[in-house]
Design a protein around this motif. Structure first.
Motif, PDB file in Angstrom:
ATOM      1  N   LYS A 120      28.621  15.108  33.613  1.00 10.72           N
ATOM      2  CA  LYS A 120      29.284  16.026  34.420  1.00 10.72           C
ATOM      3  C   LYS A 120      30.272  15.328  35.130  1.00 10.72           C
ATOM      4  O   LYS A 120      31.443  15.841  35.835  1.00 10.72           O
ATOM      5  CB  LYS A 120      28.700  16.701  35.188  1.00 10.72           C
ATOM      6  N   LYS A 179      34.531  17.884  34.695  1.00 10.33           N
ATOM      7  CA  LYS A 179      33.840  19.238  34.859  1.00 10.33           C
ATOM      8  C   LYS A 179      33.503  19.920  33.649  1.00 10.33           C
ATOM      9  O   LYS A 179      33.084  20.666  33.792  1.00 10.33           O
ATOM     10  CB  LYS A 179      34.023  20.090  36.180  1.00 10.33           C
ATOM     11  N   ALA A 237      33.560  21.388  30.566  1.00 16.14           N
ATOM     12  CA  ALA A 237      32.647  20.848  29.217  1.00 16.14           C
ATOM     13  C   ALA A 237      34.257  21.090  27.781  1.00 16.14           C
ATOM     14  O   ALA A 237      33.784  20.100  27.057  1.00 16.14           O
ATOM     15  CB  ALA A 237      32.393  22.307  28.454  1.00 16.14           C
ATOM     16  N   ARG A 256      35.583  17.601  28.239  1.00 15.87           N
ATOM     17  CA  ARG A 256      34.150  16.686  27.811  1.00 15.87           C
ATOM     18  C   ARG A 256      33.486  16.089  26.288  1.00 15.87           C
ATOM     19  O   ARG A 256      33.875  15.315  25.562  1.00 15.87           O
ATOM     20  CB  ARG A 256      33.282  16.817  28.579  1.00 15.87           C
TER      21      ARG A 256
END
Length: 115
Positions: free
Chosen positions: A50, A54, A56, A59
């Protein structure tokens, strides 16, 4: 996407690789790897913190891109390794596929994971 038998996750498995594994580093990622004595196939995990991104969604997009590169390189890799690829640069998200593939291949060859 990489097959389920070639993926691993969970704190116990990752903790073992982090603690006992050897490392190969580049400017955007680190590869930690350890020989797996109990399986006849390699397993991979892609970790994006993270702290890197930040969101998701972003990511997971990085994770999917790296898994796809691993899936294409899997026939050329050793069959008895547990490998964790730790991404620590947000520039991977916008990096062209060709460049990202070259970086991942360089790290894997630096770690001597090719047959």
């Amino acid at each position: 996407m990489l097959q389920q038998c070639n993926r691993f996750h969970g704190h116990g498995s990752l903790k073992f690789v982090y603690k006992n594994g050897q490392a190969a580093r580049s400017s955007i990622a680190t590869v930690k790897y350890v020989k797996n004595l109990y399986r006849s196939h390699s397993r991979f995990a892609v970790v994006v913190s993270k702290k890197v991104l930040k969101s998701a969604v972003r990511r997971n997009r990085i994770r999917r891109r790296v898994y796809e590169i691993i899936r294409l390189e899997l026939p050329y890799l050793k069959n008895d390794q547990d490998v964790a690829i730790i991404i620590f640069s947000a520039e991977v998200l916008l990096m062209p596929h060709k460049d990202l593939k070259q970086v991942i291949k360089n790290i894997l060859s630096q770690a001597k994971l090719y047959k």
